[in-house]
Design a protein around this motif. Sequence first.
Motif, PDB file in Angstrom:
ATOM      1  N   PRO A  90       0.609  -1.365  -0.132  1.00 31.58           N
ATOM      2  CA  PRO A  90      -0.020  -0.262  -0.189  1.00 31.58           C
ATOM      3  C   PRO A  90       0.608   1.301   0.048  1.00 31.58           C
ATOM      4  CG  PRO A  90       0.339  -0.673   2.607  1.00 31.58           C
ATOM      5  CD  PRO A  90       0.945  -1.921   1.488  1.00 31.58           C
ATOM      6  N   VAL A  91       0.248   2.082  -0.572  1.00 30.42           N
ATOM      7  CA  VAL A  91       1.638   3.524  -0.426  1.00 30.42           C
ATOM      8  C   VAL A  91       0.358   4.735  -0.534  1.00 30.42           C
ATOM      9  CG1 VAL A  91       2.742   2.718  -2.022  1.00 30.42           C
ATOM     10  CG2 VAL A  91       1.182   3.639  -3.837  1.00 30.42           C
ATOM     11  N   LEU A  92       1.040   6.215   0.132  1.00 30.74           N
ATOM     12  CA  LEU A  92      -0.237   6.999   0.240  1.00 30.74           C
ATOM     13  C   LEU A  92       0.731   7.978  -1.085  1.00 30.74           C
ATOM     14  CD1 LEU A  92      -1.861   9.072   2.466  1.00 30.74           C
ATOM     15  CD2 LEU A  92       0.149   9.857   2.353  1.00 30.74           C
ATOM     16  N   VAL A  93      -0.488   8.385  -1.577  1.00 33.07           N
ATOM     17  CA  VAL A  93      -0.028   8.703  -3.527  1.00 33.07           C
ATOM     18  C   VAL A  93      -0.950  10.480  -2.785  1.00 33.07           C
ATOM     19  CG1 VAL A  93      -0.600   9.470  -5.649  1.00 33.07           C
ATOM     20  CG2 VAL A  93      -0.293   6.965  -4.375  1.00 33.07           C
ATOM     21  N   VAL A  94       0.170  11.436  -3.070  1.00 38.07           N
ATOM     22  CA  VAL A  94       0.090  13.035  -2.846  1.00 38.07           C
ATOM     23  C   VAL A  94       0.198  12.888  -4.132  1.00 38.07           C
ATOM     24  CG1 VAL A  94       1.247  15.186  -1.156  1.00 38.07           C
ATOM     25  CG2 VAL A  94       0.998  12.471  -0.649  1.00 38.07           C
ATOM     26  N   GLY A 149       5.579  28.637  -1.900  1.00 38.09           N
ATOM     27  CA  GLY A 149       4.458  29.960  -2.495  1.00 38.09           C
ATOM     28  C   GLY A 149       3.212  29.876  -1.999  1.00 38.09           C
ATOM     29  N   ALA A 150       2.897  31.165  -2.037  1.00 34.67           N
ATOM     30  CA  ALA A 150       0.813  31.479  -2.722  1.00 34.67           C
ATOM     31  C   ALA A 150       0.647  30.563  -4.015  1.00 34.67           C
ATOM     32  CB  ALA A 150       0.942  32.516  -1.896  1.00 34.67           C
ATOM     33  N   ASN A 151      -1.027  29.858  -3.649  1.00 40.79           N
ATOM     34  CA  ASN A 151      -0.789  29.993  -5.426  1.00 40.79           C
ATOM     35  C   ASN A 151      -0.692  29.129  -6.076  1.00 40.79           C
ATOM     36  OD1 ASN A 151      -3.358  31.969  -4.711  1.00 40.79           O
ATOM     37  ND2 ASN A 151      -1.724  33.561  -5.573  1.00 40.79           N
ATOM     38  N   TYR A 152       0.231  28.036  -5.343  1.00 47.03           N
ATOM     39  CA  TYR A 152       0.857  26.827  -6.050  1.00 47.03           C
ATOM     40  C   TYR A 152       0.068  25.709  -5.806  1.00 47.03           C
ATOM     41  CZ  TYR A 152       5.162  28.585  -7.411  1.00 47.03           C
ATOM     42  OH  TYR A 152       5.945  29.131  -8.079  1.00 47.03           O
ATOM     43  N   GLY A 153      -1.410  25.721  -5.556  1.00 44.38           N
ATOM     44  CA  GLY A 153      -2.457  25.065  -5.905  1.00 44.38           C
ATOM     45  C   GLY A 153      -2.195  23.846  -4.345  1.00 44.38           C
ATOM     46  N   ILE A 154      -3.427  23.333  -4.479  1.00 42.91           N
ATOM     47  CA  ILE A 154      -3.251  22.414  -3.570  1.00 42.91           C
ATOM     48  C   ILE A 154      -3.615  20.589  -3.832  1.00 42.91           C
ATOM     49  CG2 ILE A 154      -5.718  21.797  -1.336  1.00 42.91           C
ATOM     50  CD1 ILE A 154      -5.381  24.500  -2.199  1.00 42.91           C
ATOM     51  N   PRO A 155      -2.793  20.299  -2.779  1.00 40.95           N
ATOM     52  CA  PRO A 155      -1.694  18.986  -2.503  1.00 40.95           C
ATOM     53  C   PRO A 155      -3.811  18.043  -3.206  1.00 40.95           C
ATOM     54  CG  PRO A 155      -0.968  20.020  -1.325  1.00 40.95           C
ATOM     55  CD  PRO A 155      -2.255  21.098  -1.746  1.00 40.95           C
ATOM     56  N   ARG A 156      -3.646  17.215  -3.250  1.00 42.63           N
ATOM     57  CA  ARG A 156      -4.750  15.471  -3.314  1.00 42.63           C
ATOM     58  C   ARG A 156      -4.268  14.488  -3.027  1.00 42.63           C
ATOM     59  NH1 ARG A 156      -5.552  18.521  -7.675  1.00 42.63           N
ATOM     60  NH2 ARG A 156      -4.632  16.934  -9.094  1.00 42.63           N
ATOM     61  N   ILE A 157      -4.497  13.912  -2.102  1.00 44.19           N
ATOM     62  CA  ILE A 157      -4.392  12.608  -1.390  1.00 44.19           C
ATOM     63  C   ILE A 157      -4.863  11.020  -1.594  1.00 44.19           C
ATOM     64  CG2 ILE A 157      -3.671  11.781   0.467  1.00 44.19           C
ATOM     65  CD1 ILE A 157      -2.464  14.442   1.831  1.00 44.19           C
ATOM     66  N   SER A 158      -4.456  10.165  -2.632  1.00 38.88           N
ATOM     67  CA  SER A 158      -5.461   9.079  -2.552  1.00 38.88           C
ATOM     68  C   SER A 158      -3.941   7.605  -1.766  1.00 38.88           C
ATOM     69  CB  SER A 158      -6.063   8.658  -4.004  1.00 38.88           C
ATOM     70  OG  SER A 158      -4.385   9.457  -4.626  1.00 38.88           O
ATOM     71  N   LEU A 159      -5.298   6.444  -1.620  1.00 41.32           N
ATOM     72  CA  LEU A 159      -4.210   5.294  -1.789  1.00 41.32           C
ATOM     73  C   LEU A 159      -4.460   4.823  -2.660  1.00 41.32           C
ATOM     74  CD1 LEU A 159      -5.655   5.257   1.829  1.00 41.32           C
ATOM     75  CD2 LEU A 159      -4.098   5.858   1.694  1.00 41.32           C
ATOM     76  N   SER A 160      -3.424   3.489  -2.478  1.00 37.82           N
ATOM     77  CA  SER A 160      -3.220   3.049  -4.106  1.00 37.82           C
ATOM     78  C   SER A 160      -2.634   1.629  -3.333  1.00 37.82           C
ATOM     79  CB  SER A 160      -2.997   3.788  -5.668  1.00 37.82           C
ATOM     80  OG  SER A 160      -2.878   2.796  -6.497  1.00 37.82           O
ATOM     81  N   ASP A 161      -1.981   0.845  -4.593  1.00 40.88           N
ATOM     82  CA  ASP A 161      -0.950   0.270  -3.925  1.00 40.88           C
ATOM     83  C   ASP A 161       0.433   0.446  -5.227  1.00 40.88           C
ATOM     84  OD1 ASP A 161      -0.598  -2.085  -6.409  1.00 40.88           O
ATOM     85  OD2 ASP A 161      -2.882  -1.736  -6.432  1.00 40.88           O
ATOM     86  N   LEU A 162       1.536  -0.490  -4.520  1.00 35.42           N
ATOM     87  CA  LEU A 162       2.579   0.477  -5.441  1.00 35.42           C
ATOM     88  C   LEU A 162       2.416  -0.150  -7.159  1.00 35.42           C
ATOM     89  CD1 LEU A 162       5.233   1.911  -5.443  1.00 35.42           C
ATOM     90  CD2 LEU A 162       6.659  -0.351  -4.607  1.00 35.42           C
ATOM     91  N   GLN A 163       2.380  -1.188  -6.997  1.00 39.44           N
ATOM     92  CA  GLN A 163       2.594  -1.902  -8.475  1.00 39.44           C
ATOM     93  C   GLN A 163       1.591  -0.534  -9.452  1.00 39.44           C
ATOM     94  OE1 GLN A 163       4.387  -4.649  -9.624  1.00 39.44           O
ATOM     95  NE2 GLN A 163       3.422  -3.837 -11.865  1.00 39.44           N
ATOM     96  N   GLU A 164       0.462  -0.403  -8.918  1.00 43.37           N
ATOM     97  CA  GLU A 164      -0.740   0.018  -9.900  1.00 43.37           C
ATOM     98  C   GLU A 164       0.152   1.340 -10.364  1.00 43.37           C
ATOM     99  OE1 GLU A 164      -5.223   2.124 -10.178  1.00 43.37           O
ATOM    100  OE2 GLU A 164      -4.273   0.846  -7.842  1.00 43.37           O
ATOM    101  N   PHE A 165       0.528   2.066  -9.089  1.00 46.54           N
ATOM    102  CA  PHE A 165       1.095   3.391  -9.550  1.00 46.54           C
ATOM    103  C   PHE A 165       2.121   3.255 -10.129  1.00 46.54           C
ATOM    104  CE2 PHE A 165       4.163   6.558  -8.046  1.00 46.54           C
ATOM    105  CZ  PHE A 165       3.224   7.132  -8.257  1.00 46.54           C
ATOM    106  N   LEU A 166       3.028   2.515 -10.052  1.00 45.20           N
ATOM    107  CA  LEU A 166       4.242   2.242 -11.428  1.00 45.20           C
ATOM    108  C   LEU A 166       4.124   1.666 -12.656  1.00 45.20           C
ATOM    109  CD1 LEU A 166       6.468   0.324  -8.635  1.00 45.20           C
ATOM    110  CD2 LEU A 166       7.084   2.321  -9.685  1.00 45.20           C
TER     111      LEU A 166
END
Length: 563
Positions: A90-94, A149-166
Amino acid sequence: MGRLPLSARAATFQCVLALLASLVLSGRALGISPEIQVLEATPDATASEVASGSLDSRFTGTSFREHASRGDYFWLKIHSSAPLNTNLIPVLVVHAGMLHRMQVYAAGSNGDRPLPIAAHAAEFAGARDTAFVLPAESGTVYVHVEPPGANYGIPRISLSDLQEFLNRAAGRARIITLTFGALGAMAVASLLVWIVLAERAFILYFALFALQALYVAYFSGQGFEWPWLSIATPLTHYTWNVASALSGAAACLFVREMADLRRFLPRNYKLFGWLASAFLLLTFANLIKLIGYEDVVNAVGNVLFLGASLYTLIIAFVAWLRGSRSAGWFLLAWVLLEACTIAVTVRLLLYPGLERDGPVYYALPLSMVAASLLIALGIADRLRDQRRALTEAERHAQIDSLTGVLNRRSLIERLEAACKRARARGLPISLLFIDLDHFKEINDSYGHPAGDACLAAIIPPIQAELRQSDVIGRYGGEEFIVILSSADAAAAHPIAQRILERVASVRVEGFGEPIALTCSIGIATSDMLGVWGEHLIAQADAAVYAAKRSGRNRVQLAMPMAA
């Protein structure tokens, strides 16, 4: 996270609306969305305090958008109630900007050792997905986010698995690499052709698609991962904005050459030059962003791209209607490219979480490659038309307009070439000098139009007796010369006699009483006279005058002078 590109260009034709709608509205979010809380009113909290859980009561479910937009440092608490699959990693994807700094800590730790980064994956618009390996014993982690800095966007976070991510990262890297390679190869090939042909369209094609290759590499984020190109990483969105503005200038110069606007729409040819200058100014205007005028520059850039795209589509369409086939090829490519560009842009605006979606990542790169191929076909079609026009012009320059046979200059050139070949091979060559009898009387009695009709009328009978290798041309007035390759006196005399008989059977009507024609023919052969080229013409000319003195309508063979 970086800004959306300046090149928010638009297509205008209704035929692309279906493509636009399907690309904008389709898709799915990737990964599992966990429960996210933000730490309030404790900006100086340490990693050990947060990771130990002592500050958990201060985490709330309020949005952290305000912190991100101000550029503040903040902590997030990530919790997933979904059971972890023990067969997967399992991985946390930021998902955040390339310049964001993030550290992830497991719940219950002392905060001295953040979770390891498993992998990075470049994303559109200067974003990057970072995968952190999750501990198997806990479903809660803490994320420390440091925006650049300011106005550089909003991070989004999800959970996945490493193989799917790669797998997903490898697929995206593959398509962008292939796209960059295809565009680069087309651009380099065009440059090499330009070196040989010095055709302006090729160097402009090179500039346009080399810049498009850089644009897609940087805008997709993959270019920041490659050697050499990664040097531009600190510039983030400036890279694709500059490449996009320069490609706009190259496109303006290219379309006026491709659509041949100098010939079809000369006023618009100059206007495209001014548009190219405007795009160059926009390129340098990116420097103004450094002192706080980013919104103004972006607004001006978007208006310029939108106006230029609409104007280009209209002008290319008008040029195509006026007969520019290459403009039609460009129009087709431009509609495809602009449709996909605006569809991707609108999709990113409406669904900010779908940068990783397949249609977004594949549509724009593949449309660029397709456009480069279509435009290459257009250039080839344009060169074919130019070659055809040049061939036709050369043919007209060699042909006598009245009779359709070679003119005097081309006839003499052919004679010199034929004599050179014959002498090299040890073969004879013969000339027939044909002079229409009583031509002055025909003009005086029936008029010059009748004389022209008579000259044209004797060509088919003459050509009926010639071989494929023989050549006929108009030497001047009512005089014609036939070059008989590899023919000696014995072969030339029967041909001349048959031509004489065929011409005598011709009757020209339409000018009162039918006009009967005859001709006199002088023959000069290299095997009997030992002369070549224009000396053969002089001998054949003398022979035809002898034929006329003998009563006309006869064949006279030029004889060698007695020693």
